[in-house]
Design an enzyme around this catalytic site. Structure first.
Site, PDB file in Angstrom:
ATOM      1  N   CYS A   9       0.814  -1.227   0.000  1.00 56.46           N
ATOM      2  CA  CYS A   9       0.000   0.000   0.000  1.00 56.46           C
ATOM      3  C   CYS A   9       0.843   1.271   0.000  1.00 56.46           C
ATOM      4  O   CYS A   9       0.355   2.346  -0.345  1.00 56.46           O
ATOM      5  CB  CYS A   9      -0.921   0.005   1.221  1.00 56.46           C
ATOM      6  N   HIS A  22      -3.292   7.138   1.750  1.00 53.43           N
ATOM      7  CA  HIS A  22      -3.768   5.787   1.417  1.00 53.43           C
ATOM      8  C   HIS A  22      -5.145   5.595   2.026  1.00 53.43           C
ATOM      9  O   HIS A  22      -5.409   6.032   3.150  1.00 53.43           O
ATOM     10  CB  HIS A  22      -2.768   4.767   1.979  1.00 53.43           C
ATOM     11  N   ASN A  70     -10.547  -0.170  -0.213  1.00 57.29           N
ATOM     12  CA  ASN A  70      -9.094  -0.080  -0.118  1.00 57.29           C
ATOM     13  C   ASN A  70      -8.487  -0.809  -1.319  1.00 57.29           C
ATOM     14  O   ASN A  70      -8.498  -2.040  -1.373  1.00 57.29           O
ATOM     15  CB  ASN A  70      -8.665  -0.727   1.210  1.00 57.29           C
TER      16      ASN A  70
HETATM   17  O1  UT7 Z   1      -4.242  -1.236   3.519  1.00 57.68           O
HETATM   18  C1  UT7 Z   1      -3.499  -2.079   4.294  1.00 57.68           C
HETATM   19  C2  UT7 Z   1      -3.445  -1.664   5.697  1.00 57.68           C
HETATM   20  N1  UT7 Z   1      -4.598  -2.161   6.399  1.00 57.68           N
HETATM   21  C3  UT7 Z   1      -5.173  -1.430   7.343  1.00 57.68           C
HETATM   22  O2  UT7 Z   1      -4.770  -0.330   7.567  1.00 57.68           O
HETATM   23  C4  UT7 Z   1      -6.307  -2.040   8.126  1.00 57.68           C
HETATM   24  C5  UT7 Z   1      -6.299  -1.552   9.558  1.00 57.68           C
HETATM   25  N2  UT7 Z   1      -7.341  -2.136  10.366  1.00 57.68           N
HETATM   26  C6  UT7 Z   1      -8.646  -1.831  10.248  1.00 57.68           C
HETATM   27  O3  UT7 Z   1      -9.020  -1.054   9.379  1.00 57.68           O
HETATM   28  C7  UT7 Z   1      -9.638  -2.411  11.229  1.00 57.68           C
HETATM   29  O4  UT7 Z   1      -8.926  -3.087  12.252  1.00 57.68           O
HETATM   30  C8  UT7 Z   1     -10.667  -3.376  10.572  1.00 57.68           C
HETATM   31  C9  UT7 Z   1     -11.656  -2.606   9.723  1.00 57.68           C
HETATM   32  C10 UT7 Z   1      -9.978  -4.403   9.737  1.00 57.68           C
HETATM   33  C11 UT7 Z   1     -11.470  -4.083  11.675  1.00 57.68           C
HETATM   34  O5  UT7 Z   1     -12.112  -3.123  12.491  1.00 57.68           O
HETATM   35  P1  UT7 Z   1     -11.979  -3.206  14.075  1.00 57.68           P
HETATM   36  O6  UT7 Z   1     -12.760  -2.065  14.602  1.00 57.68           O
HETATM   37  O7  UT7 Z   1     -10.536  -3.285  14.446  1.00 57.68           O
HETATM   38  O8  UT7 Z   1     -12.753  -4.544  14.404  1.00 57.68           O
HETATM   39  P2  UT7 Z   1     -12.233  -5.866  15.170  1.00 57.68           P
HETATM   40  O9  UT7 Z   1     -11.408  -6.699  14.252  1.00 57.68           O
HETATM   41  O10 UT7 Z   1     -11.645  -5.475  16.484  1.00 57.68           O
HETATM   42  O11 UT7 Z   1     -13.600  -6.608  15.422  1.00 57.68           O
HETATM   43  C12 UT7 Z   1     -14.612  -6.048  16.294  1.00 57.68           C
HETATM   44  C13 UT7 Z   1     -15.844  -6.950  16.228  1.00 57.68           C
HETATM   45  C14 UT7 Z   1     -15.541  -8.433  16.467  1.00 57.68           C
HETATM   46  O12 UT7 Z   1     -16.643  -8.990  17.131  1.00 57.68           O
HETATM   47  P3  UT7 Z   1     -16.597  -9.203  18.736  1.00 57.68           P
HETATM   48  O13 UT7 Z   1     -15.449 -10.130  18.976  1.00 57.68           O
HETATM   49  O14 UT7 Z   1     -16.417  -7.845  19.313  1.00 57.68           O
HETATM   50  O15 UT7 Z   1     -17.957  -9.806  19.004  1.00 57.68           O
HETATM   51  C15 UT7 Z   1     -15.471  -9.004  15.076  1.00 57.68           C
HETATM   52  O16 UT7 Z   1     -15.766 -10.361  15.023  1.00 57.68           O
HETATM   53  O17 UT7 Z   1     -16.446  -6.873  14.923  1.00 57.68           O
HETATM   54  C16 UT7 Z   1     -16.520  -8.192  14.350  1.00 57.68           C
HETATM   55  N3  UT7 Z   1     -16.263  -8.065  12.933  1.00 57.68           N
HETATM   56  C17 UT7 Z   1     -17.225  -7.893  12.013  1.00 57.68           C
HETATM   57  N4  UT7 Z   1     -18.560  -7.820  12.110  1.00 57.68           N
HETATM   58  C18 UT7 Z   1     -19.260  -7.619  10.978  1.00 57.68           C
HETATM   59  C19 UT7 Z   1     -15.047  -8.080  12.310  1.00 57.68           C
HETATM   60  N5  UT7 Z   1     -15.217  -7.914  10.983  1.00 57.68           N
HETATM   61  C20 UT7 Z   1     -16.563  -7.800  10.782  1.00 57.68           C
HETATM   62  C21 UT7 Z   1     -17.346  -7.618   9.637  1.00 57.68           C
HETATM   63  N6  UT7 Z   1     -18.688  -7.523   9.768  1.00 57.68           N
HETATM   64  N7  UT7 Z   1     -16.810  -7.500   8.405  1.00 57.68           N
END
Ligand code: UT7
Length: 350
Positions: free
Chosen positions: A113, A277, A307
């Site tokens: 990226c 980005h 993205n």
């Molecule tokens: O371009 C390359 C570089 N990449 C990045 O910069 C990505 C950086 N990271 C992020 O953008 C975020 O961490 C994500 C968007 C990938 C994830 O968001 P988050 O707020 O960190 O969510 P999380 O992984 O901590 O998950 C929170 C909750 C979990 O449920 P529980 O355990 O709290 O019940 C996940 O299972 O959200 C759940 N979850 C979802 N629910 C619905 C995770 N993904 C999804 C989904 N839809 N797609």
């Protein structure tokens, strides 16, 4: 020292957009979660049978037309992607052949990226050392190849029904990253400019492989144990420790912008545009807040494109040039963090 000028840009987002509701047909997610956590409403996917070089071709032809140049005018190609058509050769040489830039050196950059930042630094060096006069820089991605669902007809809604329990579970396991990525290509033609004020003012780039495991596809040329199949296709999916990557981005990027400004002896307030980005809208909002930059100075298209990894910055630059936001003389800061990790910022006077 001669500067670097952007003389043409192009972009290509294939096919129709896929909404968050479309994704909810093949994995357990919903529109509200995706929009709230990422800012994304829709994304495009590479059509069946095509790859990053096909998307790059359309964007590159557009950029060449915009610059009123033909393939014979290009004397270097820099191709940025983390989803190459083949494990080898890289797509740069394939793009060159299809454009008609036969024999033109084509260098593939593997800095994910953040690749556009590295490409600008390399381009400037090539121009200043008189190794090239006009360079085509491309960022293109076909993440569709690694998406965790099998049934595209269900996703598209052209077939009624639900995935099998096994398919649903597999796709849902990967939902953290599967909902953020989209496909597309952006292309930029740069040339040696005699306008002394135009070009790169300062660069702040970093790589740190200690975090390589946090965002990767852990499949490649590792020799398999005796008697076992080769490990090339060990894992077909992306591994992303989303929360950790997020934390790295919101701390490393503001520091890099502050450092690049210091190198150029300018204030953050002197910058007209922060072209960042597009990984997650919340990352960019947090970077603005930490830098004290008004969010209007950091344009976004993540809601429409998702993205697109190495393609986000050239796609956004093309949008801004074509709608008149980006004008000659403005000071622009490009910033990105991605797998590797590779990250940093580049200050360019347009
Ligand atoms: O371009 C390359 C570089 N990449 C990045 O910069 C990505 C950086 N990271 C992020 O953008 C975020 O961490 C994500 C968007 C990938 C994830 O968001 P988050 O707020 O960190 O969510 P999380 O992984 O901590 O998950 C929170 C909750 C979990 O449920 P529980 O355990 O709290 O019940 C996940 O299972 O959200 C759940 N979850 C979802 N629910 C619905 C995770 N993904 C999804 C989904 N839809 N797609």
């Amino acid at each position: 020292m001669p500067g670097l000028s952007i003389i043409g840009t192009g972009r290509y987002l294939p096919g129709r957009p896929y909404t968050n509701h479309d994704l909810a047909r093949v994995l357990d997610t919903n529109d509200e979660w995706i929009r709230k956590r990422t800012g994304i409403s829709q994304r495009h996917f590479c059509p069946e049978g095509l790859g990053a070089s096909d998307l790059a071709l359309v964007a590159s032809e557009q950029a060449l037309a915009d610059a009123r140049l033909g393939p014979a005018d290009i004397d270097y190609i820099l191709f940025n992607t983390m989803t190459p058509d083949n494990i080898f050769p890289g797509p740069g040489t394939m793009l060159g052949a299809r454009l008609g830039c036969v024999g033109v050196p084509a260098l593939d950059l593997r800095t994910q990226c953040a690749a556009m930042l590295f490409a600008f630094q390399v381009a400037e060096s090539l121009l200043n050392s008189r190794s090239a006069r006009r360079i085509l820089i491309v960022g293109a991605e076909a993440h569709a190849a690694v998406m965790p669902w099998r049934d595209w007809d269900l996703l598209e809604g052209t077939r009624e029904g639900r995935p099998s329990a096994e398919d649903w579970e597999r796709a849902t396991r990967e939902r953290g990253w599967a909902v953020i990525f989209g496909d597309g290509a952006g292309a930029i033609v740069v040339e040696r400019a005699e306008r002394p004020e135009a070009g790169i003012l300062a660069v702040d780039l970093h790589s740190d492989g200690r975090f390589a495991h946090q965002l990767c596809i852990p499949a490649g040329f590792r020799r398999a144990p005796s008697g076992q199949q080769t490990g090339i296709l060990d894992s077909p999916f992306i591994h992303m420790d989303g929360r950790d990557v997020f934390k790295h981005a919101v701390t490393k990027l503001p520091r890099s912008v502050t450092d690049v400004c210091e190198k150029a002896s300018i204030s953050v307030n002197d910058i007209d545009w922060f072209v960042a980005h597009q990984a997650n809208q919340r990352i960019n909002e947090s970077v603005c807040e930490r830098l004290g930059v008004p969010p209007e100075k950091m344009p976004s298209n993540i809601d429409r494109c998702g993205n697109t990894s190495a393609a986000t910055i050239p796609i956004l630059l093309d949008e801004m040039r074509r709608d008149g936001r980006l004008r000659e003389g403005q000071l622009v800061c490009l910033l990105a963090l991605g797998a590797g990790f590779h990250w940093g910022s580049v200050l360019i006077r347009f």
